[in-house]
Design an enzyme around this catalytic site. Structure first.
Site, PDB file in Angstrom:
ATOM      1  CD  GLU A   1      37.726  34.817  35.202  1.00 46.27           C
ATOM      2  OE1 GLU A   1      38.907  35.146  34.973  1.00 46.27           O
ATOM      3  OE2 GLU A   1      36.996  35.441  35.975  1.00 46.27           O
TER       4      GLU A   1
ATOM      5  CB  CYS B   1      39.162  43.152  35.903  1.00 46.63           C
ATOM      6  SG  CYS B   1      38.152  41.674  35.633  1.00 46.63           S
TER       7      CYS B   1
END
Length: 640
Positions: free
Chosen positions: A322, A406
């Site tokens: 990521e 998240c």
């Protein structure tokens, strides 16, 4: 260092904006309620219940799942700051009670460790995110206290922060694998007046890149929490090997631990970690008056915005890790551009603006709000993008929730706290950073002032601001001139004001009493091209109007999207469509497409025999795509 600009509190700004209020009402009425149900269904709240009861084993979800509950509380608290809602208030209190009873006697609080590995606290800073969860707890506690005046969660956060302060630097020398606690500790110091928390935040920022504990954990992975010898491929060991090894050697760049911050020359590694890290470091630079650190952070900002950022403001181009990769590596169909990363960037840019007053940071906040963030949630507020591609063959779709959830509560807390990003006040006057209709009540130079803003962003560039002072007072009003505006005109009570767009702001210094500012920011359709080193965008263009990046969506266009070519000189019709996607402006024009005539049964033929024709083309705002089901989409379109 000049006087720092202060954002206005949520309670002193009332948003009454057609565009944003619609989304904030969905956030309040749908998203926050929906996310509470997900906290129940995912087992997040059950983890706290079981930890409170002293049970062991069977922790639900990710190791850092506590943070989902904390971000939900933060979002709900921002809603309560401006909206009387006894039911939501009571629900927040009940979740706080659950959290408080799960806290251990020494102040420690983490349900994964309470249920699974209580003897291994603070042994896996790399991956298990104890300090990250603590940071979100602290942020939630500060937001709840400021919104309600209640100290119930603040007391929990203080006890945990004190435990961390006793533990780190003495018992343990180490930094969090996932940054977040640094900026949270600065907020806790602000609300409590306790300088120890600032010192602890500075410790974490300064030690990063000097400390070898993260490397030690990888080398001694069998001794740390979360290690499972029967799951070495997919568990902690497998994940750590994926992101922390380069040619078989430990590489700290994933967690920005490859070098001390002041020696880092580019934004590296996991993009969310980086944004939270830089935000905390900016707070520390502001608090300590460290101009050198601030200048270095701006160097990193320029590397990000000039070489490693998508046109939407999305950041972090690679799925594995990521993360940021290399300069100009910005693929479209495999873009990661995590929603949380854009939100973290907004946190960082707000702090950079507050310390410098530079318009470029507010410009980027605008770009990311309207594009990289807003695309992360569906119009009905119940489906979400974790990663945000700029090109899809029709397979990319929002989801109702994620195992690693998240992003949804992060979006909720940002939308619920939008007031914080609109205005700022300093000793000389105030800044109007974002054009969002509503009312603000700043106190400027001791004088109570009311600003009533009427704007039609992002669809039109006309803004009216009525300024009323309780008594005539001289101060400056600074209007941001958006970077996308090809021209701007400003007047006060009908009298024109000189506009220097290069300054970033139009500064109007005068004695204010009961006056009206009128501004017009030209909102043309811009056909953009990327730097020649961006391989994915060579021979392609993108469309932007005002703060909005546009895209082609298959449902609006008859041909396959790869057929269309746009001439940069094309004149697009700007069309308001109230019945489309809850009301949007579309860009309608004519594109070149290959003719399919006379191909018969041929698969190939000489290029000089291929004809072209034209076809209508319609582009919609990028944030609104995928609200009519999965279908092909492109931001970057072939250039004719």
């Amino acid at each position: 260092m000049s006087e720092q600009r202060k954002p206005m509190s949520i309670g002193s700004v009332q948003i009454a904006d057609d565009f944003w209020q619609q989304r904030r009402e969905v956030n309040r009425e749908q998203t926050i309620e929906y996310q509470y149900q997900q906290l129940q269904e995912s087992g997040t709240l059950e983890n706290f219940r079981r930890a409170s009861a002293g049970e062991e084993g069977d922790h639900n979800g990710m190791w850092f799942q506590d943070s989902d509950a904390y971000k939900w509380i933060e979002a709900a608290s921002y809603v309560l700051a401006n909206h009387h809602d006894p039911e939501l208030d009571g629900r927040v209190d009940s979740v706080i009670d659950l959290i408080a009873t799960a806290q251990q006697a020494d102040g420690y609080l983490n349900t994964y460790f309470a249920l699974e590995e209580p003897e291994k606290r603070w042994t896996n800073l790399n991956m298990l995110h104890e300090l990250y969860c603590a940071g979100h707890l602290i942020e939630a506690a500060v937001a709840h206290y400021r919104a309600t005046g209640k100290e119930s969660l603040l007391d929990v956060a203080i006890d945990f922060a004190d435990h961390i302060d006793r533990t780190f630097g003495d018992e343990i020398e180490g930094v969090p694998g996932h940054q977040e606690i640094e900026l949270a500790l600065m907020e806790l110091a602000d609300v409590t007046g306790e300088p120890r928390y600032r010192d602890l935040a500075k410790y974490f920022v300064d030690l990063r890149g000097h400390d070898d504990r993260l490397a030690w954990e990888f080398e001694n992975i069998e001794q740390i929490a979360g290690y499972d010898p029967d799951d070495s491929e997919n568990g902690i060991a497998g994940q750590a090997e994926t992101v922390f090894l380069e040619d078989g050697e430990y590489d700290g760049s994933y967690a920005q631990a490859h070098a001390p911050l002041r020696e880092q020359e580019a934004v590296e590694g996991h993009s969310v970690r980086a944004m939270y890290y830089f935000a905390g470091a900016t707070d520390i630079a502001a608090e300590t008056g460290d101009d050198d650190l601030l200048q270095h952070l701006d160097l990193l900002w320029r590397n990000m915005t000039e070489k490693r950022m998508y046109v939407t403001g999305g950041i972090g181009s690679q799925h594995v890790g990521e993360r940021f990769t290399t300069d100009y590596d910005l693929p479209n169909d495999t873009a990661y551009a995590e929603t949380c990363a854009a939100i973290g960037s907004i946190f960082w840019n707000q702090r950079l603006f507050e310390e410098t007053g530079a318009a470029k940071y507010a410009d980027l906040i605008e770009r990311q709000l309207y594009n990289a963030v807003l695309v992360g949630v569906s119009l009905d507020g119940t489906e979400f993008f974790y990663d945000n591609v700029l090109e899809s063959d029709g397979e990319h779709d929002r989801e109702g929730w994620f195992e690693c959830a998240c992003c949804p509560p992060n979006i909720a807390r940002l939308l619920a706290s939008l007031e914080r990003y609109l205005y700022a006040v300093d000793d000389d006057g105030l800044y109007v950073n974002q054009y969002v209709s509503g009312t603000a009540t700043p106190t400027v130079d001791g004088t109570k002032t009311t600003l009533t803003q009427t704007a039609d962003f992002p669809w039109e560039g006309t803004v009216e601001i009525d300024v009323e002072a309780s008594e005539p007072t001289e101060f400056a009003v600074r209007l941001r001139v958006p970077e996308w505006s090809s021209g701007a005109s400003v007047s006060v009570n009908g009298d024109p004001i000189d506009v220097d767009a290069d300054a970033g702001y139009v500064t109007i210094e005068r004695t204010w009493d009961d006056d009206r500012i009128e501004a017009e920011f030209e909102m043309d359709v811009q056909v953009l091209e990327a730097h020649p080193n961006v391989e994915a965008d060579i021979g392609r263009v993108a469309l932007q109007r005002g703060p909005l990046v546009y895209c082609l969506e298959g449902v609006d266009n008859e041909r396959p999207l790869y057929h269309y070519e746009i001439d940069p000189e094309t004149n697009f019709d700007v069309t308001h469509r109230e019945g489309l996607l809850e009301g949007v402006v579309t860009l309608d024009g004519t594109a070149t497409v290959p003719s399919k005539d006379d191909w018969d049964d041929e698969l190939y033929r000489p290029a000089d025999e291929t004809d072209e024709t034209t076809a209508p083309i319609t582009a919609v705002p990028y944030f609104a795509w995928n609200n009519r089901g999965p279908n092909p989409m492109r931001v970057w379109i072939r250039e004719a």
